[in-house]
Design an enzyme around this catalytic site. Structure first.
Site, PDB file in Angstrom:
ATOM      1  N   LYS A 170       0.731  -1.066  -0.119  1.00  0.00           N
ATOM      2  CA  LYS A 170       0.040   0.060   0.048  1.00  0.00           C
ATOM      3  C   LYS A 170       0.971   1.271   0.012  1.00  0.00           C
ATOM      4  CE  LYS A 170      -1.684   3.039   2.575  1.00  0.00           C
ATOM      5  NZ  LYS A 170      -1.374   4.164   1.769  1.00  0.00           N
ATOM      6  N   GLU A 245      10.268   1.719  10.036  1.00  0.00           N
ATOM      7  CA  GLU A 245      11.194   3.174   9.664  1.00  0.00           C
ATOM      8  C   GLU A 245      10.590   4.521   9.922  1.00  0.00           C
ATOM      9  OE1 GLU A 245      14.254   2.497   8.799  1.00  0.00           O
ATOM     10  OE2 GLU A 245      14.376   0.451   8.722  1.00  0.00           O
ATOM     11  N   CYS A 279      13.626  11.748   6.242  1.00  0.00           N
ATOM     12  CA  CYS A 279      13.725  11.219   7.609  1.00  0.00           C
ATOM     13  C   CYS A 279      15.146  11.265   8.140  1.00  0.00           C
ATOM     14  CB  CYS A 279      13.185   9.858   7.601  1.00  0.00           C
ATOM     15  SG  CYS A 279      13.914   8.773   6.141  1.00  0.00           S
ATOM     16  N   GLU A 379      10.297  16.983  14.381  1.00  0.00           N
ATOM     17  CA  GLU A 379      10.315  16.877  12.797  1.00  0.00           C
ATOM     18  C   GLU A 379       9.761  17.591  12.055  1.00  0.00           C
ATOM     19  OE1 GLU A 379       9.429  12.907  10.959  1.00  0.00           O
ATOM     20  OE2 GLU A 379      11.381  12.961  10.095  1.00  0.00           O
TER      21      GLU A 379
HETATM   22  P1  NAD Z   1       2.478   8.949   7.327  1.00  0.00           P
HETATM   23  O1  NAD Z   1       2.662   8.162   8.513  1.00  0.00           O
HETATM   24  O2  NAD Z   1       1.557   9.996   7.315  1.00  0.00           O
HETATM   25  O3  NAD Z   1       2.012   7.893   6.178  1.00  0.00           O
HETATM   26  C1  NAD Z   1       2.944   6.794   5.706  1.00  0.00           C
HETATM   27  C2  NAD Z   1       1.878   5.791   5.230  1.00  0.00           C
HETATM   28  O4  NAD Z   1       0.950   5.272   6.283  1.00  0.00           O
HETATM   29  C3  NAD Z   1       1.032   6.258   3.977  1.00  0.00           C
HETATM   30  O5  NAD Z   1       0.959   5.116   3.069  1.00  0.00           O
HETATM   31  C4  NAD Z   1      -0.368   6.422   4.688  1.00  0.00           C
HETATM   32  O6  NAD Z   1      -1.488   6.176   3.900  1.00  0.00           O
HETATM   33  C5  NAD Z   1      -0.385   5.287   5.646  1.00  0.00           C
HETATM   34  N1  NAD Z   1      -1.323   5.409   6.734  1.00  0.00           N
HETATM   35  C6  NAD Z   1      -1.800   6.855   7.174  1.00  0.00           C
HETATM   36  N2  NAD Z   1      -2.722   6.318   8.263  1.00  0.00           N
HETATM   37  C7  NAD Z   1      -2.633   4.981   8.237  1.00  0.00           C
HETATM   38  C8  NAD Z   1      -3.187   4.002   9.359  1.00  0.00           C
HETATM   39  N3  NAD Z   1      -3.888   4.411  10.116  1.00  0.00           N
HETATM   40  N4  NAD Z   1      -2.856   2.959   9.093  1.00  0.00           N
HETATM   41  C9  NAD Z   1      -1.931   2.432   8.304  1.00  0.00           C
HETATM   42  N5  NAD Z   1      -1.499   3.221   7.360  1.00  0.00           N
HETATM   43  C10 NAD Z   1      -1.779   4.412   7.595  1.00  0.00           C
HETATM   44  O7  NAD Z   1       3.952   9.373   6.721  1.00  0.00           O
HETATM   45  P2  NAD Z   1       4.200  10.467   5.443  1.00  0.00           P
HETATM   46  O8  NAD Z   1       3.775  11.944   5.700  1.00  0.00           O
HETATM   47  O9  NAD Z   1       3.601   9.703   4.444  1.00  0.00           O
HETATM   48  O10 NAD Z   1       5.712  10.365   5.585  1.00  0.00           O
HETATM   49  C11 NAD Z   1       6.481  11.272   6.257  1.00  0.00           C
HETATM   50  C12 NAD Z   1       6.984  10.593   7.497  1.00  0.00           C
HETATM   51  O11 NAD Z   1       7.835   9.432   6.904  1.00  0.00           O
HETATM   52  C13 NAD Z   1       8.095  11.344   8.345  1.00  0.00           C
HETATM   53  O12 NAD Z   1       7.878  11.350   9.627  1.00  0.00           O
HETATM   54  C14 NAD Z   1       9.227  10.533   7.816  1.00  0.00           C
HETATM   55  O13 NAD Z   1      10.290  10.705   8.841  1.00  0.00           O
HETATM   56  C15 NAD Z   1       8.725   9.144   7.646  1.00  0.00           C
HETATM   57  N6  NAD Z   1       9.971   8.753   6.882  1.00  0.00           N
HETATM   58  C16 NAD Z   1      10.826   7.537   7.454  1.00  0.00           C
HETATM   59  C17 NAD Z   1      11.723   7.012   6.938  1.00  0.00           C
HETATM   60  C18 NAD Z   1      12.585   5.996   7.574  1.00  0.00           C
HETATM   61  O14 NAD Z   1      13.283   5.518   6.781  1.00  0.00           O
HETATM   62  N7  NAD Z   1      12.741   6.071   8.801  1.00  0.00           N
HETATM   63  C19 NAD Z   1      11.848   7.253   5.464  1.00  0.00           C
HETATM   64  C20 NAD Z   1      10.917   8.024   4.771  1.00  0.00           C
HETATM   65  C21 NAD Z   1       9.916   8.765   5.474  1.00  0.00           C
END
Ligand code: NAD
Length: 474
Positions: A170, A245, A279, A379
């Site tokens: 997803k 992650e 991130c 962040e």
């Molecule tokens: P997000 O948590 O909003 O979304 C990530 C994913 O989770 C999306 O596919 C979203 O649709 C899904 N999601 C949303 N609600 C959900 C739920 N209730 N249950 C399951 N899935 C759900 O994050 P974002 O805004 O897409 O990305 C930014 C964040 O990601 C930042 O905090 C960043 O640090 C982190 N990030 C971490 C890494 C790493 O490798 N550590 C890499 C990239 C981004």
């Protein structure tokens, strides 16, 4: 207008089980350019069952077969590099030239490393009285974010395929287009039905099902810490392996012996890349008091030299942020930094000069930041960096580690002993010393609330592997 109306389940492009679609907005123009259907809970169920049916045969393929099919995927993705870069650039605003190299070329290289690593699944460890075999963990469910759309997908699907696992993905509802290309490529190269399933859609609609489906053995999530914790709680009910992650607020220490101009030039460019939406962004820059004002001057000059503008232009360094919502959030942090009393060195909450629309933000530097300020602890996920002053090396290390996160870190030091002394004390999954390039072979992952598990390279493959001990009596 790009229009998708099918999703990929069990080797077929099929209509989703219900209504609804997301409309993708190009953050540079604020115009709609694509629509993608939502998947529904019934679709997650179909995909998980298809992945379960596919698992026995796929898990018994030879490592050579898996290596060849992964290399075939790499070759087809390489043929479509320009298209992939253009889609990613339109989805989330990164300049096309960076998208082509880092968002597309990089992960293809990472995927080819997993092809090579497939054969390590055949390794057997013989000990006194028993042998240890490696086996794939089973059906894996992946949830990925928008900031590195293909990169984050390959970090999970690559090792899963190499290990012999089957998968459902997803992707972020904001950036699913490269995943459609990925599914088309899997189909073209003859990946068996059910080994890879694509479920575009909203986290709020299918996230719970992806995290808790009884046929899923492992959930790997990349995204924000709050959502990642919710995913892990749901997965825990059926004792799935969970890889997370999550977020970061990574430090960069400029040691007292460092060439401060070189160090600051490196860290500003590294941390403003992808408009700071990383991130692993090195967002807290720690400088010794004796070099602090010089660092502030260099940071100002370098930041003001970065070109903000059209993602299609070769000279552009920063495109827009990924969405207008992301812009609002980053602007709020810039205003908060000013209100908290940090010194605004360059940037600010207004649109950059000459830009009248789009999710653009001025690259912003704050000085005189203390580590208890919100801009130093939370962040921001944008082109906003904090300069923090320290007096002693021990104080710098304490400030660096004073965060709930521990994903990445960096330092600049001339002396080899100083490099290792500081690096070994930083509580983070990676330490980048004197500006190395990203390595697709090195373990990547977080300490503390930045996550659990490692991605990329040999360590990435471990997540998808079960160890089986076989003891034979006499
Ligand atoms: P997000 O948590 O909003 O979304 C990530 C994913 O989770 C999306 O596919 C979203 O649709 C899904 N999601 C949303 N609600 C959900 C739920 N209730 N249950 C399951 N899935 C759900 O994050 P974002 O805004 O897409 O990305 C930014 C964040 O990601 C930042 O905090 C960043 O640090 C982190 N990030 C971490 C890494 C790493 O490798 N550590 C890499 C990239 C981004």
């Amino acid at each position: 207008m790009i229009e998708y109306n099918k999703i990929y389940i069990d080797g077929q492009w099929v209509a989703p089980s219900g209504e609804g679609h997301s409309t993708l907005i190009n953050p540079a123009t604020e115009e709609a350019f694509a629509t993608v259907p939502y998947s529904h809970i019934e679709d997650v169920d179909k995909a998980a069952r298809a992945a379960r049916r596919a698992f026995p045969a796929w898990s018994r393929t030879s490592s050579k077969e898996r290596e060849e099919i992964i290399l075939a995927i790499c070759a087809k993705l390489t043929e479509r590099k320009d298209e992939l870069a253009s889609l990613i650039s339109q989805e989330m605003g990164i300049p096309y030239h960076f998208a082509r190299g880092i968002q597309v070329g990089g992960p293809i290289q990472g995927l080819s490393i997993f092809a090579e690593l497939a054969k390590t699944m055949d390794d057997v460890r013989k000990e006194d009285g028993f042998s240890v075999y490696k086996e794939p963990i089973g059906v894996c469910s992946f949830i990925t974010p928008w900031n590195f759309p293909l990169f984050q997908v390959i970090a999970k699907v690559g090792p899963a395929l190499a290990a012999g696992c089957t998968t459902l993905l997803k992707p972020s509802e904001q950036t699913p287009l490269s995943c459609f290309v990925f599914a088309e490529v899997c189909d073209e190269v003859g990946l068996p039905a059910g080994v890879f399933n694509l479920l575009p859609g909203k986290g709020s609609m299918i996230g719970d099902a992806c995290s808790s489906h009884p046929e899923v053995d492992l959930v790997s999530f990349t995204g924000s810490t709050g959502v990642g914790v919710g995913v892990a709680k749901l997965a825990a009910e059926s004792v799935k392996r969970v890889c997370q992650e999550l977020g970061g607020k990574s430090p960069f220490i400029v040691a007292e012996d460092a060439n401060v101009a070189k160090a600051i030039k490196y860290v500003i460019k590294d941390s403003m890349f992808n408009s700071g939406q990383m991130c692993i962004q090195l967002s807290r820059i720690l400088v010794h008091e004796s070099q602090y004002e010089e660092a502030v001057e260099v940071a100002k000059t370098v930041t003001e030299s970065l070109v903000v503008g059209d993602p299609a232009d070769k000279g552009t360094f920063l495109g827009p942020l990924s969405s207008m919502r992301a812009r609002e959030s980053v602007v709020r942090y810039i205003e908060k930094g000013i209100a908290e009393g940090a010194r605004l060195v360059t940037g600010g909450p207004e649109l950059p000069e000459g830009i009248t629309k789009g999710a653009y933000v001025k690259p912003t530097i704050f000085a005189d930041v203390t580590n208890d300020m919100a801009i130093a602890q939370e962040e921001i996920f944008g082109p906003v960096l904090c300069l923090i002053k320290y007096k002693t090396e021990d104080e710098a290390i304490a400030i660096a580690n004073d965060t709930e996160f521990g994903l990445s870190s960096g330092l600049w030091a001339e002396d080899a002993d100083t490099q290792m002394r500081i690096a070994r004390q930083l509580r983070a999954g990676q330490v980048k010393v004197n500006g190395p390039a990203f390595s697709f072979a090195a373990p990547f992952g977080g300490y503390k609330q930045s996550g659990n598990g490692r991605e990329w390279g040999a360590s990435g493959l471990v997540e998808y592997t079960e160890e089986k001990a076989i003891m034979i009596g006499s």
